[in-house]
Every structure is written in C-alpha cells, then in structure tokens.
Design an enzyme around this catalytic site. Structure first.
Site, PDB file in Angstrom:
ATOM      1  N   CYS A   5      44.548   5.233  33.713  1.00  0.00           N
ATOM      2  CA  CYS A   5      43.791   6.502  32.941  1.00  0.00           C
ATOM      3  C   CYS A   5      42.869   7.205  33.942  1.00  0.00           C
ATOM      4  CB  CYS A   5      43.137   5.941  31.721  1.00  0.00           C
ATOM      5  SG  CYS A   5      44.170   5.168  30.630  1.00  0.00           S
ATOM      6  N   HIS A  13      38.539  11.587  29.664  1.00  0.00           N
ATOM      7  CA  HIS A  13      39.731  10.873  29.514  1.00  0.00           C
ATOM      8  C   HIS A  13      39.521  10.794  28.102  1.00  0.00           C
ATOM      9  CE1 HIS A  13      42.946   8.171  28.936  1.00  0.00           C
ATOM     10  NE2 HIS A  13      41.999   7.162  28.817  1.00  0.00           N
ATOM     11  N   ASN A  59      46.067   9.082  23.209  1.00  0.00           N
ATOM     12  CA  ASN A  59      45.552   8.677  24.512  1.00  0.00           C
ATOM     13  C   ASN A  59      46.929   9.030  25.579  1.00  0.00           C
ATOM     14  OD1 ASN A  59      45.180   7.395  27.013  1.00  0.00           O
ATOM     15  ND2 ASN A  59      44.040   5.657  26.023  1.00  0.00           N
TER      16      ASN A  59
END
Length: 327
Positions: free
Chosen positions: A114, A254, A284
């Site tokens: 990520c 993020h 996500n």
C-alpha cells in the site's frame, strides 16, 4: 538537476465497471452493510470481471499520454507499483510498455504494497536523475480480488480493484514541485499483513511451506502501526520541508479504513475537511488508492496548481511512505 524540478504534469485513473455492494457481500458471508460501514467506512467497491492489473494500468498510461504533448516514444521510464501482477514475469510495467508502444522506456515494477505509489515517486525521481532522463509514468494498479478468500468477512469486505497514475517530468516549468519525503519499513511487523504465499512445490524442497494465497491480517496490529507511524512520517516530512500541518492544503492518504484516516487527522490536529475520502466507493485498493484519489481531486478541482499536498501510503511490509509536494 534539482529536486524541485520534478513535476506531476497529469493524473489519470481506471477501475472495473462491476460494482459490489455491502448488501451483495451479506448474501455470501456473515456480515451486513451496517457492520462493514461502521467498521471501515466502505459502502461498495469495484471488482474485476475481465479486467487485469495490466489492462487497467495500460488504460491509465494511455490517458496520461493523451493529456500531454508527448507520444509514447517520448516516455523514458514506466514504473508500476503493485502486489497483484498478472504474472511474476513479464512485469506489469513491461506489459504496459509494450501495449502503448513506449519502445524507449525502461520498465520495472515496485512491490511495497500500500506504500508502493509513494515509494515509486522516490524511485522514479532517482532513476530520472541517474539516467538524465525527462519523462516518466508512475502507476499504482491492483487486482486484489484474486487474493481474497470470499468467505472471510475480516478481509473480503475491505479490498477493491483499480489503477491510478501520474505523468512526471523533470522540467523547470512552474507547475509544482516535489519538496520532501519520508520512507520507512518495519519488517519485524510484516507477519501482521500477508498475501500470496505460494510455497515451494519442488520435489527437492525439504521445507514444504503451506500454500496460502489469500490475505491474512491482524486488523488491530495494523491499526496500531498506522496511527503511530503515519503521523510520525508526515511530521518528519513536514519538518524537512519547513512546513507545518496547517500549511498543507490537502492530505491524500492511503484509503485503508475511514477510522484510521480519522485517527491520523486527530493525531496531526488537522480538520478532516483536509482529508478527502473515497474508500466508501472503492474500498482499499492498496498501491492504487492514493493515485486514484489524487486523480479525482484534481479532476474535481479540489486540488489546484500551487496547493501543498501530503501523499502518504502505509500497509504491507509493514511500510510507510510520505511525499510533500506543491501541485
């Protein structure tokens, strides 16, 4: 070549057409729209049907070139941040390079989960300096749906698919600049978020590791890691830039979990109004989440030329990366 000469010239994003809602997931596992929304902020996510990481990244690269005065042959470097490539080889970046006809471009992938997009900003900058090159495409792209156990409500509800990217040029035109960065890795915590364990099927392997392709995560451990290390990383990058958090116009974080973003805002003592959210629509998307959000904010004119923005990614590794820039 000065650090300040690196500019983001264009943004783009791509996502699958197929939308999966929380209510649909509730028919597949023991969960509900209320349960997912309260704990994550996610309402729906895009899930690939025929799309692949390389096809979405190719779409992003094509859009970026179309927005510029360049052709594919003017691109010197293509980097793709991903933890869900089509193949181990060829790389996604090599596939994109071939698909768009960027015959002169160096191409490589980045696996920092990520944080991959922010790590990529650093690596692209260094590569352009080392090779005295000018034009680069950086993309974060993921097909995380293929890494999910669709019966596990602790992970299956969290993730989505998509890609986003930027066209970077090292030029002295007055269109923003990279200012400072902070990258960190806590490998001793890596076991708290894993995916894609393949094992070794060789008949000569003496230690037969289990085949475990799906996401496994200790949510509490990852939450604790994020709310401690992300504010520290942002503050360290701001200190390098001689800026305060109040001087940042927009924090592009993020999109892991709405609660995490809210806690980071609290730790920085900054209003949530400066922390835009799209996790409700995309879930996500790992390395794709920051560039997808950045593209939306630029297209909506929420981020404008001259704005100071903080990009921060965090997740598997465990890793954190922050970049302060003037857009």
């Amino acid at each position: 070549m000065k650090f300040e000469d690196f500019k983001i010239m264009a943004t783009a994003s791509s996502a699958p057409d197929h939308v999966v809602t929380n209510d649909e997931l509730a028919t597949m596992m023991d969960t509900s729209d209320e349960w997912i929304t309260q704990r994550t902020g996610i309402k729906r996510r895009r899930i690939a049907t025929e799309e692949t990481t390389s096809s979405m990244c190719t779409d992003v690269a094509t859009q970026l070139i179309a927005q510029s005065d360049l052709t594919a042959k003017d691109i010197d470097l293509i980097a793709v941040a991903t933890m869900s490539p089509d193949y181990l080889t060829p790389s996604v970046s090599a596939m994109v390079q071939g698909n768009i006809g960027a015959d002169h471009a160096i191409a490589f992938d980045i696996d920092a989960a990520c944080s991959g997009f922010v790590y990529g900003l650093h690596l692209v900058k260094q590569m352009l300096i080392a090779n005295q090159q000018k034009n680069a495409i950086l993309i974060g792209g993921e097909t995380l749906s293929k890494l999910l156990d669709w019966s596990d409500r602790s992970t299956a509800v969290l993730f989505g698919d998509g890609a986003g990217g930027v066209l970077i040029r090292n030029t002295a035109v007055d269109k923003g600049s990279f200012i400072s960065e902070d990258l960190r890795t806590l490998g001793n915590l890596g076991q708290y978020l894993t995916a894609g364990q393949t094992g070794n099927p060789s008949p000569f392997a003496t230690d037969q590791q289990p085949f475990s392709p799906f996401f496994k995560m200790s949510g509490r451990r990852v939450y604790s890691f994020a709310v401690k290390n992300v504010p520290e990383s942002i503050n360290d990058a701001l200190k390098q830039a001689n800026l305060t958090a109040d001087e940042v116009d927009c924090f592009v974080l993020h999109q892991a979990n709405r609660r995490i973003v809210e806690r980071i805002a609290d730790e920085l003592a900054v209003s949530m109004a400066k922390f835009p959210i799209n996790i409700d629509e995309y879930g996500n998307t790992a390395a794709a989440s920051e560039p997808i959000l950045l593209d939306q904010l630029v297209k909506q004119k929420i981020i404008k030329r001259g704005d100071v923005i903080a990009l921060s990614g965090f997740g598997g590794g465990l890793t954190v990366g922050t970049m302060i820039m003037k857009y």
